[in-house]
Scaffold this motif. Structure first.
Motif, PDB file in Angstrom:
ATOM      1  N   ILE A   1      -7.758  22.564 -62.817  1.00 55.27           N
ATOM      2  CA  ILE A   1      -7.090  23.190 -63.962  1.00 55.27           C
ATOM      3  C   ILE A   1      -6.442  22.095 -64.793  1.00 55.27           C
ATOM      4  CG2 ILE A   1      -5.235  24.731 -64.718  1.00 55.27           C
ATOM      5  CD1 ILE A   1      -5.689  26.309 -62.101  1.00 55.27           C
ATOM      6  N   ILE A   2      -6.657  22.153 -66.097  1.00 54.25           N
ATOM      7  CA  ILE A   2      -5.976  21.277 -67.055  1.00 54.25           C
ATOM      8  C   ILE A   2      -4.967  22.165 -67.769  1.00 54.25           C
ATOM      9  CG2 ILE A   2      -6.204  19.764 -69.051  1.00 54.25           C
ATOM     10  CD1 ILE A   2      -9.178  19.373 -68.165  1.00 54.25           C
ATOM     11  N   MET A   3      -3.679  21.863 -67.587  1.00 54.68           N
ATOM     12  CA  MET A   3      -2.612  22.760 -68.012  1.00 54.68           C
ATOM     13  C   MET A   3      -1.683  22.105 -69.032  1.00 54.68           C
ATOM     14  SD  MET A   3      -1.193  25.761 -67.462  1.00 54.68           S
ATOM     15  CE  MET A   3      -2.018  26.240 -65.940  1.00 54.68           C
ATOM     16  N   ASP A   4      -1.598  22.709 -70.212  1.00 56.56           N
ATOM     17  CA  ASP A   4      -0.613  22.280 -71.203  1.00 56.56           C
ATOM     18  C   ASP A   4       0.759  22.759 -70.751  1.00 56.56           C
ATOM     19  OD1 ASP A   4       0.596  21.349 -73.525  1.00 56.56           O
ATOM     20  OD2 ASP A   4      -0.188  22.948 -74.795  1.00 56.56           O
TER      21      ASP A   4
ATOM     22  N   ARG B   1      -4.004  25.610 -54.012  1.00 54.95           N
ATOM     23  CA  ARG B   1      -3.960  24.149 -53.974  1.00 54.95           C
ATOM     24  C   ARG B   1      -4.950  23.497 -54.935  1.00 54.95           C
ATOM     25  NH1 ARG B   1       0.637  23.783 -52.747  1.00 54.95           N
ATOM     26  NH2 ARG B   1       0.283  21.647 -53.389  1.00 54.95           N
ATOM     27  N   VAL B   2      -5.488  24.255 -55.883  1.00 56.60           N
ATOM     28  CA  VAL B   2      -6.424  23.679 -56.842  1.00 56.60           C
ATOM     29  C   VAL B   2      -5.752  22.491 -57.544  1.00 56.60           C
ATOM     30  CG1 VAL B   2      -5.767  25.248 -58.728  1.00 56.60           C
ATOM     31  CG2 VAL B   2      -8.018  24.188 -58.734  1.00 56.60           C
ATOM     32  N   PRO B   3      -6.475  21.378 -57.716  1.00 54.00           N
ATOM     33  CA  PRO B   3      -5.882  20.244 -58.432  1.00 54.00           C
ATOM     34  C   PRO B   3      -5.532  20.626 -59.874  1.00 54.00           C
ATOM     35  CG  PRO B   3      -7.849  19.564 -57.245  1.00 54.00           C
ATOM     36  CD  PRO B   3      -7.799  21.066 -57.192  1.00 54.00           C
ATOM     37  N   ILE B   4      -4.342  20.227 -60.299  1.00 50.58           N
ATOM     38  CA  ILE B   4      -3.871  20.542 -61.648  1.00 50.58           C
ATOM     39  C   ILE B   4      -3.473  19.261 -62.363  1.00 50.58           C
ATOM     40  CG2 ILE B   4      -2.147  21.758 -63.034  1.00 50.58           C
ATOM     41  CD1 ILE B   4      -1.892  23.773 -60.722  1.00 50.58           C
ATOM     42  N   LEU B   5      -4.096  19.055 -63.521  1.00 42.82           N
ATOM     43  CA  LEU B   5      -3.724  17.967 -64.420  1.00 42.82           C
ATOM     44  C   LEU B   5      -2.854  18.577 -65.498  1.00 42.82           C
ATOM     45  CD1 LEU B   5      -3.898  15.137 -65.731  1.00 42.82           C
ATOM     46  CD2 LEU B   5      -5.993  15.925 -66.853  1.00 42.82           C
ATOM     47  N   ILE B   6      -1.617  18.134 -65.587  1.00 48.22           N
ATOM     48  CA  ILE B   6      -0.725  18.597 -66.646  1.00 48.22           C
ATOM     49  C   ILE B   6      -0.964  17.716 -67.862  1.00 48.22           C
ATOM     50  CG2 ILE B   6       1.667  18.907 -67.366  1.00 48.22           C
ATOM     51  CD1 ILE B   6       2.318  19.424 -64.384  1.00 48.22           C
ATOM     52  N   LEU B   7      -1.185  18.361 -69.001  1.00 47.16           N
ATOM     53  CA  LEU B   7      -1.455  17.682 -70.265  1.00 47.16           C
ATOM     54  C   LEU B   7      -0.334  18.067 -71.222  1.00 47.16           C
ATOM     55  CD1 LEU B   7      -3.507  16.059 -71.939  1.00 47.16           C
ATOM     56  CD2 LEU B   7      -4.606  18.231 -72.489  1.00 47.16           C
TER      57      LEU B   7
ATOM     58  N   LEU C   1       5.343  16.902 -62.132  1.00 49.96           N
ATOM     59  CA  LEU C   1       4.792  16.582 -60.817  1.00 49.96           C
ATOM     60  C   LEU C   1       5.533  17.330 -59.710  1.00 49.96           C
ATOM     61  CD1 LEU C   1       4.206  12.780 -61.399  1.00 49.96           C
ATOM     62  CD2 LEU C   1       2.470  14.588 -61.335  1.00 49.96           C
ATOM     63  N   ARG C   2       6.833  17.445 -59.834  1.00 56.14           N
ATOM     64  CA  ARG C   2       7.614  18.190 -58.835  1.00 56.14           C
ATOM     65  C   ARG C   2       7.310  19.681 -58.856  1.00 56.14           C
ATOM     66  NH1 ARG C   2      13.387  15.019 -59.137  1.00 56.14           N
ATOM     67  NH2 ARG C   2      12.734  13.318 -57.775  1.00 56.14           N
ATOM     68  N   ALA C   3       6.888  20.178 -60.007  1.00 55.20           N
ATOM     69  CA  ALA C   3       6.526  21.599 -60.112  1.00 55.20           C
ATOM     70  C   ALA C   3       5.228  21.899 -59.376  1.00 55.20           C
ATOM     71  CB  ALA C   3       6.402  22.001 -61.575  1.00 55.20           C
ATOM     72  N   GLY C   4       4.451  20.835 -59.093  1.00 62.37           N
ATOM     73  CA  GLY C   4       3.201  21.042 -58.371  1.00 62.37           C
ATOM     74  C   GLY C   4       1.986  20.450 -59.033  1.00 62.37           C
ATOM     75  N   GLY C   5       2.176  19.787 -60.167  1.00 59.81           N
ATOM     76  CA  GLY C   5       1.053  19.116 -60.816  1.00 59.81           C
ATOM     77  C   GLY C   5       0.586  17.936 -59.983  1.00 59.81           C
ATOM     78  N   ASP C   6      -0.714  17.684 -60.002  1.00 55.94           N
ATOM     79  CA  ASP C   6      -1.264  16.557 -59.249  1.00 55.94           C
ATOM     80  C   ASP C   6      -1.290  15.278 -60.071  1.00 55.94           C
ATOM     81  OD1 ASP C   6      -2.229  17.775 -56.619  1.00 55.94           O
ATOM     82  OD2 ASP C   6      -2.986  19.168 -58.133  1.00 55.94           O
ATOM     83  N   ASP C   7      -1.334  15.426 -61.380  1.00 57.70           N
ATOM     84  CA  ASP C   7      -1.299  14.273 -62.276  1.00 57.70           C
ATOM     85  C   ASP C   7      -0.747  14.758 -63.607  1.00 57.70           C
ATOM     86  OD1 ASP C   7      -1.540  11.671 -63.164  1.00 57.70           O
ATOM     87  OD2 ASP C   7      -3.690  11.529 -62.796  1.00 57.70           O
TER      88      ASP C   7
END
Length: 108
Positions: free
Chosen positions: A48-51, A73-79, A92-98
């Motif tokens: 998931i790519i998440m704004d 646990r799906v990998p999440i990239l925060i954008l 990242l503390r919220a659960g983003g992987d990058d």
């Protein structure tokens, strides 16, 4: 890979959609937090790519936190345009992987 892009900026959405599809990925898109949460909760995505900042009543971090609380646990990239170090740590503390800040190059 099947990806979910949760992004309200049309220009960023077009840029990423074109690049990711040209790279051979399947992509679904949500332009607001409510739709993003519904799609993300389906569990049908490899990444998931998440704004962070989304229109509507739920923002990107709330979606990430909700997914993690349910064991997703799906990998999440925060954008995000929020580039301050404290904001990146918060994501990242919220659960983003990058965490990738806007503006960015596709190769990143």
């Amino acid at each position: 890979m099947k990806l979910l892009l949760v992004e309200d900026n049309e220009r960023v959405t077009r840029f990423l959609t074109r690049g990711l599809r040209e790279s051979g990925h399947t992509l679904d898109h949500a332009a607001n937090g409510r739709d993003g949460m519904l799609l993300a909760a389906s569990g049908a995505y490899d990444v998931i790519i998440m704004d962070r900042m989304l229109p509507g009543q739920i923002d990107g971090l709330a979606i990430v936190e909700a997914l993690r609380k349910t064991g997703n646990r799906v990998p999440i990239l925060i954008l995000s345009a929020l580039s301050d170090v404290t904001e990146r740590i918060r994501g990242l503390r919220a659960g983003g992987d990058d965490y990738l800040t806007k503006p960015f190059e596709f190769g990143e």
